[in-house]
Design an enzyme around this catalytic site. Structure first.
Site, PDB file in Angstrom:
ATOM      1  CD  GLU A  46      34.384  -2.255  23.064  1.00  0.00           C
ATOM      2  OE1 GLU A  46      34.974  -1.316  22.484  1.00  0.00           O
ATOM      3  OE2 GLU A  46      33.606  -3.029  22.484  1.00  0.00           O
ATOM      4  CG  ASP A  50      33.960   3.569  21.731  1.00  0.00           C
ATOM      5  OD1 ASP A  50      35.087   4.075  21.909  1.00  0.00           O
ATOM      6  OD2 ASP A  50      33.340   3.692  20.657  1.00  0.00           O
ATOM      7  CG  ASP A 119      37.908  -4.666  24.007  1.00  0.00           C
ATOM      8  OD1 ASP A 119      38.067  -3.580  23.416  1.00  0.00           O
ATOM      9  OD2 ASP A 119      37.869  -5.764  23.420  1.00  0.00           O
ATOM     10  CD  GLU A 122      36.778   1.558  24.469  1.00  0.00           C
ATOM     11  OE1 GLU A 122      37.192   2.513  23.792  1.00  0.00           O
ATOM     12  OE2 GLU A 122      36.481   0.447  23.963  1.00  0.00           O
TER      13      GLU A 122
END
Length: 237
Positions: A46, A50, A119, A122
């Protein structure tokens, strides 16, 4: 689980070379409470995903909206990467059905929890990046999003119609071309209704009514956006 993974990859339009990476992206930290030997959870992916997603969106917005300033591009990137948006993207892709959660997390509605889905989305981007390369990940992510202009128009019109209208008008007509005027106030003091018109210079673009001037202005801005969109559509025929 293998059947779910196969169905998910079909929806993604991408087949992972490493099934372990895909499983990691789908593994919530709670899952390891019940299955300690299941492998790593998705928080590291994650973190990576991101940053990869931010770069993909930044690059795509920079290339598509060549006349926009930094502030406008930053706001648009924020819209496309905010939690609620990513949660819906995760649902659209069916990540909720493939998540690995602990029994307690499952029983308390974790499969539909926004933070878990955000989450996971990502983490999926991070896993795909590691499994392939940036070009492949960029192509798949942008395919999931679809045309960015259409995504942004639908989201921005709904959430900030006055700001969206200003962004459309300002590059062509300047900062002060738009104005909002209260054209009528009706009803008793405790239940007032305001009528507002929005003008582009001397041309009325839209009207709206509401229990406050703020609400009436937002409705007027939405009407103006619809007017402009219909005019632009007519000009392209």
């Amino acid at each position: 689980m293998l059947q779910k993974l196969a169905a998910l990859q079909q929806r993604l339009g991408y087949e992972f070379r490493s099934t372990a990476l895909l499983l990691e992206a789908l593994t919530h930290p709670s899952y390891l409470q019940d299955h300690p030997a299941a492998g790593p959870h998705n928080q590291r992916l994650e973190f990576l995903g991101d940053s990869v997603l931010q770069f993909i969106l930044t690059d795509a917005l920079f290339r598509e909206f060549t006349a926009e300033r930094e502030g406008v591009l930053s706001r648009r990137r924020a819209v496309l990467s905010q939690g609620g948006f990513l949660t819906q993207m995760a649902r659209d892709l069916g990540l909720d059905d493939a998540l690995r959660l602990s029994k307690s997390e499952e029983d308390t509605g974790g499969r539909g929890r926004a933070s878990i889905l955000e989450d996971a989305f990502e983490a999926l981007v991070g896993a795909m990046y590691l499994d392939s390369d940036l070009a492949t990940t960029r192509a798949r992510v942008l395919a999931w999003y679809g045309p960015l202009a259409a995504r942004l128009a639908a989201t921005e019109d709904a959430e900030n119609p006055k700001g969206r209208l200003q962004e459309l008008i300002q590059p062509v007509h300047g900062n002060t071309a738009l104005r909002y005027e209260v054209t009528a106030t009706t009803g008793p003091r405790h239940a007032r209704e305001f009528a507002v018109a929005v003008f582009l210079n001397d041309r009325q673009l839209g009207t709206g009514t509401g229990p406050s001037k703020k609400v009436a202005e937002e409705i007027a801005a939405r009407t103006a956006l619809l007017t402009l969109r219909q005019e632009n559509h007519g000009n392209t025929k």
